[in-house]
Design a protein around this motif. Sequence first.
Motif, mmCIF file in Angstrom:
data_model
loop_
_atom_site.group_PDB
_atom_site.id
_atom_site.type_symbol
_atom_site.label_atom_id
_atom_site.label_comp_id
_atom_site.label_asym_id
_atom_site.label_seq_id
_atom_site.Cartn_x
_atom_site.Cartn_y
_atom_site.Cartn_z
ATOM 1 N N ASN A 1 -8.740 4.199 -2.473
ATOM 2 C CA ASN A 1 -8.889 4.821 -1.713
ATOM 3 C C ASN A 1 -10.169 4.520 -1.125
ATOM 4 O O ASN A 1 -10.147 5.417 -0.363
ATOM 5 C CB ASN A 1 -8.532 5.996 -1.970
ATOM 6 N N SER B 1 1.020 -1.608 0.015
ATOM 7 C CA SER B 1 0.474 -0.191 -0.265
ATOM 8 C C SER B 1 0.767 1.566 0.200
ATOM 9 O O SER B 1 1.804 1.461 0.818
ATOM 10 C CB SER B 1 -0.971 -0.390 1.483
ATOM 11 N N GLU C 1 -4.535 14.067 1.490
ATOM 12 C CA GLU C 1 -4.764 14.769 0.850
ATOM 13 C C GLU C 1 -6.234 15.891 1.545
ATOM 14 O O GLU C 1 -5.654 15.282 2.586
ATOM 15 C CB GLU C 1 -6.360 13.513 0.036
ATOM 16 N N VAL D 1 -4.693 9.095 3.349
ATOM 17 C CA VAL D 1 -5.425 8.318 2.631
ATOM 18 C C VAL D 1 -4.634 7.180 2.434
ATOM 19 O O VAL D 1 -3.505 7.249 1.511
ATOM 20 C CB VAL D 1 -6.458 9.475 1.220
ATOM 21 N N THR D 2 -4.811 6.041 2.614
ATOM 22 C CA THR D 2 -4.347 4.805 2.263
ATOM 23 C C THR D 2 -5.042 4.479 0.740
ATOM 24 O O THR D 2 -5.773 4.017 0.833
ATOM 25 C CB THR D 2 -4.314 3.614 3.467
ATOM 26 N N TYR D 3 -4.437 4.168 -0.393
ATOM 27 C CA TYR D 3 -4.171 3.153 -1.222
ATOM 28 C C TYR D 3 -3.845 1.680 -1.667
ATOM 29 O O TYR D 3 -3.137 1.335 -1.013
ATOM 30 C CB TYR D 3 -2.910 4.075 -2.449
ATOM 31 N N ASN E 1 -10.232 6.704 5.999
ATOM 32 C CA ASN E 1 -9.844 7.697 4.411
ATOM 33 C C ASN E 1 -10.905 8.688 4.566
ATOM 34 O O ASN E 1 -10.547 8.819 3.767
ATOM 35 C CB ASN E 1 -9.410 6.079 2.664
#
Length: 267
Positions: free
Chosen positions: A56, A20, A25, A36-38, A170
């Motif tokens: 996300n 990840s 943001e 924000v984690t992708y 998120n």
Amino acid sequence: MHKKDRDFININDKNHEEFSFVLQEKNEITNSLYNVTYYPLVVYQKEDYYYGAFTNFKKTNNGNLFIVKCKYPKEHSSKFTVYYNVSQQEEKFIEEYLKNEEMIKLIHKYTNMIKKVAKDKDKIIQLDNKVIKLNNGEDIGELQQITVRYQNIKQQILSYSYLKKMVLSNWDLEISKIISIINNSINNVENKINALKQKKNNNLTAVIIVVFLAFIFIIAIATNDGTNDSGDNGYSTNCYTRSDGTRCCTSCKETSYGDIGCGTTCN
């Protein structure tokens, strides 16, 4: 679609953090920045890079799950560059891979998960609005039902999976903050319930006292004809009529011993 020269990574909750990446943001309401984690949907290794599709856990304007295709170096530290300009060949490969039945089910699962989290969040707002409308009312039963609903949502959120917690994070919503808000709402409703119960008890006590005094007053009128004779030397006579029509008189006078003696006769 060929997997030649592509080494696929098996993604699960235990190792997803390795693949990840986190971007900052801006919160649209507060304008503050947050992480924000992708999360990886699919990741494969090719030469010196990891390629894949990431989400996300937000929605696009048309309601679909937001997915971005990108690559980043295999050897990276906590800060590294994410490249979105992947080659046309790799971008096409990722797009084709996302059309697999397995990936379609996964994307559908995550989309439904987002809807579920959003629904729980909306339930809290709906209950808060309901409490506001009841502020001028005295429906204890309805308020008690609201506390039960608050508790149910609270338990649901506390039992969230790792991914559901990531969804909230998120969205710039932390579990601890949401639970604190729910607890405050429950306390406010319970305080209102207790206040209403106390008010009802006070009103009931006042009614009982009034009824009791009225009852005593009625009995006194029914049993006393108002005759009350008194004379000198400590002598007095009080007469009254019983409910059966019998007339009784009680006479009291001072005795030779210096005290008062009374006697009642009825006819």
